[in-house]
Design a protein around this motif. Structure first.
Motif, PDB file in Angstrom:
ATOM      1  N   ARG A 125       0.853  -1.193   0.000  1.00  0.00           N
ATOM      2  CA  ARG A 125       0.000   0.000   0.000  1.00  0.00           C
ATOM      3  C   ARG A 125       0.882   1.234   0.000  1.00  0.00           C
ATOM      4  O   ARG A 125       1.903   1.281   0.682  1.00  0.00           O
ATOM      5  N   LEU A 126       0.483   2.238  -0.773  1.00  0.00           N
ATOM      6  CA  LEU A 126       1.197   3.508  -0.768  1.00  0.00           C
ATOM      7  C   LEU A 126       0.755   4.284   0.471  1.00  0.00           C
ATOM      8  O   LEU A 126      -0.401   4.727   0.549  1.00  0.00           O
ATOM      9  N   ILE A 162      -4.114   2.733  -2.466  1.00  0.00           N
ATOM     10  CA  ILE A 162      -3.394   2.513  -3.725  1.00  0.00           C
ATOM     11  C   ILE A 162      -2.369   1.402  -3.537  1.00  0.00           C
ATOM     12  O   ILE A 162      -1.549   1.443  -2.631  1.00  0.00           O
ATOM     13  N   GLU A 163      -2.446   0.397  -4.409  1.00  0.00           N
ATOM     14  CA  GLU A 163      -1.550  -0.766  -4.315  1.00  0.00           C
ATOM     15  C   GLU A 163      -0.441  -0.615  -5.350  1.00  0.00           C
ATOM     16  O   GLU A 163      -0.722  -0.467  -6.541  1.00  0.00           O
ATOM     17  N   ILE A 164       0.791  -0.681  -4.889  1.00  0.00           N
ATOM     18  CA  ILE A 164       1.923  -0.552  -5.829  1.00  0.00           C
ATOM     19  C   ILE A 164       2.866  -1.746  -5.705  1.00  0.00           C
ATOM     20  O   ILE A 164       3.015  -2.321  -4.627  1.00  0.00           O
ATOM     21  N   THR A 169       5.156   5.863   3.104  1.00  0.00           N
ATOM     22  CA  THR A 169       6.038   5.040   2.280  1.00  0.00           C
ATOM     23  C   THR A 169       7.257   5.856   1.862  1.00  0.00           C
ATOM     24  O   THR A 169       7.115   7.016   1.453  1.00  0.00           O
ATOM     25  N   LEU A 170       8.439   5.269   1.952  1.00  0.00           N
ATOM     26  CA  LEU A 170       9.634   5.919   1.405  1.00  0.00           C
ATOM     27  C   LEU A 170       9.869   5.361   0.014  1.00  0.00           C
ATOM     28  O   LEU A 170       9.992   4.143  -0.163  1.00  0.00           O
ATOM     29  N   VAL A 197       9.844   0.705   2.468  1.00  0.00           N
ATOM     30  CA  VAL A 197      10.609   1.221   1.321  1.00  0.00           C
ATOM     31  C   VAL A 197      10.232   0.493   0.023  1.00  0.00           C
ATOM     32  O   VAL A 197      10.232  -0.736  -0.036  1.00  0.00           O
ATOM     33  N   VAL A 198       9.935   1.288  -1.004  1.00  0.00           N
ATOM     34  CA  VAL A 198       9.770   0.762  -2.363  1.00  0.00           C
ATOM     35  C   VAL A 198      10.822   1.464  -3.224  1.00  0.00           C
ATOM     36  O   VAL A 198      11.350   2.500  -2.815  1.00  0.00           O
TER      37      VAL A 198
END
Ligand SMILES: NC(=O)c1ccc[n+]([C@@H]2O[C@H](COP(=O)([O-])OP(=O)(O)OC[C@H]3O[C@@H](n4cnc5c(N)ncnc54)[C@H](OP(=O)(O)O)[C@@H]3O)[C@@H](O)[C@H]2O)c1
Length: 320
Positions: A5-6, A11-13, A202-203, A280-281
């Motif tokens: 999740r963002l 929102i799914e990333i 989210t980073l 982290v993404v």
């Protein structure tokens, strides 16, 4: 690897998205990178390999990257809403009302694809306070023009401030985009990682391959360093000394990569999206389709706890 999740949004990333600075086409940003061979092929490969989101910005070729990305998505028959798009407003020499004034430009450049995440590109360079800028973003969100609000290059204190302002609108800060990689770990020391975890932010790790250094290609062929544009050499921290300092890390990455039948860059990306948990993404950039494929495949790689720890230890001596 599962999507994330963002922030606290719906929102799914995918844990890896595609960085689109490389699609700038012109301007200062374009000079950092070699021209991409075929943007549509890069985007197609990214999507086919499990990437579901793209990071672009107004600053990348004054909308050139946004247009190139969405032209490719149209060519590939992807409908608006099928992919997640993150873009950024540039504060340079502007006041906060420019966020309202330029939203139509962003919408036009994105050619019908909605803005899932709108980010303030930098905390400095503008003539209005961060508070005013974040308020303008909150108003866009309330008006339904953007789905979520993020920031980039913000310190822990600036994140806190942005988060407070958004909370007063009943919104949450979705993300902070900062440089993180095995060779750039200051988020662990400057409070950004801890703040992100506490706030559920989210980073988004930019330059996750440290501009290609973490693929090992410069260690294999040091002559490539000299051939690099000067600005990019500065940004990547590359020098002969840096190559020597980071050699033990690259050697270990290579050994782990061989054990998994993977590449050095894939191991570096896998570490990044595993070591920090879901916080982290990463958004590696690509100038060739095979680079996008390789980076995306890092989502299928499982490093052992021992390998994660070994890279953690070794990278501390190569980190600046
Ligand atoms: N928010 C910000 O301030 C900020 C700042 C910088 C970047 N960003 C974002 O972060 C994204 C990624 O950062 P970045 O482009 O600076 O650095 P990066 O992702 O660490 O490096 C990308 C470069 O690495 C090389 N590369 C990628 N895959 C490779 C592979 N499999 N084999 C060999 N080389 C490979 C390519 O170099 P070649 O060009 O030599 O092919 C590519 O241009 C950008 O696209 C942008 O969206 C944000």
């Amino acid at each position: 690897m599962d999507n994330r999740r963002l922030g606290t949004t719906q929102i799914e990333i995918s844990p890896i998205g595609l960085g689109c600075l490389q699609f700038a086409g012109r301007g200062l940003a374009a000079q950092f990178y070699s021209s991409p061979e075929a943007i549509t092929e890069i985007v197609r490969t990214a999507l086919d390999s499990g990437i579901n989101w793209f990071d672009t910005a107004e600053m990348y070729g004054r909308g050139g990257s946004e247009r190139a990305l969405t032209t490719a998505l149209h060519e590939l028959g992807r409908s608006p809403g099928e992919v997640v798009i993150a873009t950024k407003w540039s504060p340079a020499m502007r006041i906060a009302s420019s966020i309202h004034r330029t939203i139509e430009d962003r919408v036009a450049a994105l050619q019908g694809y909605p803005i899932d995440l709108h980010q303030i590109h930098l905390p400095h360079g503008g003539f209005s306070s961060i508070e005013r800028q974040v308020r303008a973003m909150a108003e866009l969100s309330r008006a339904g023009r953007i789905a979520s609000v993020g920031v980039s290059n913000f310190s822990a204190r600036q994140m806190e401030r942005a988060s407070e302002v958004l909370r007063s609108y009943g919104l949450a800060l979705a993300s902070n985009q900062v440089q993180i990689s095995l060779l750039k770990r200051d988020v662990e020391r400057n409070g950004v990682l801890a703040t992100a975890r506490r706030l559920g932010v989210t980073l988004i790790a930019y330059s996750p391959l440290r501009s290609g250094v973490l693929t090992g290609k410069f260690h294999d062929d040091p002559a490539l360093v000299k051939a690099m544009p000067r600005i990019r050499r500065l940004l990547s921290g590359l020098s002969e000394r840096a190559l020597v300092r980071t050699a033990p890390l690259i050697d270990e990455l290579r050994a782990i990569a061989e054990a998994h039948g993977a590449s050095i860059g894939q191991v570096a990306l896998s570490w990044l999206i595993s070591f920090y948990g879901n916080t982290v993404v990463a958004i590696p950039g690509a100038t060739k389709p095979h680079q996008a494929k390789e980076s995306a495949a890092a989502m299928n790689l499982r490093l052992t706890d021992q390998q994660l720890t070994r890279l953690d230890e070794l990278s501390r001596s190569g980190d600046e």
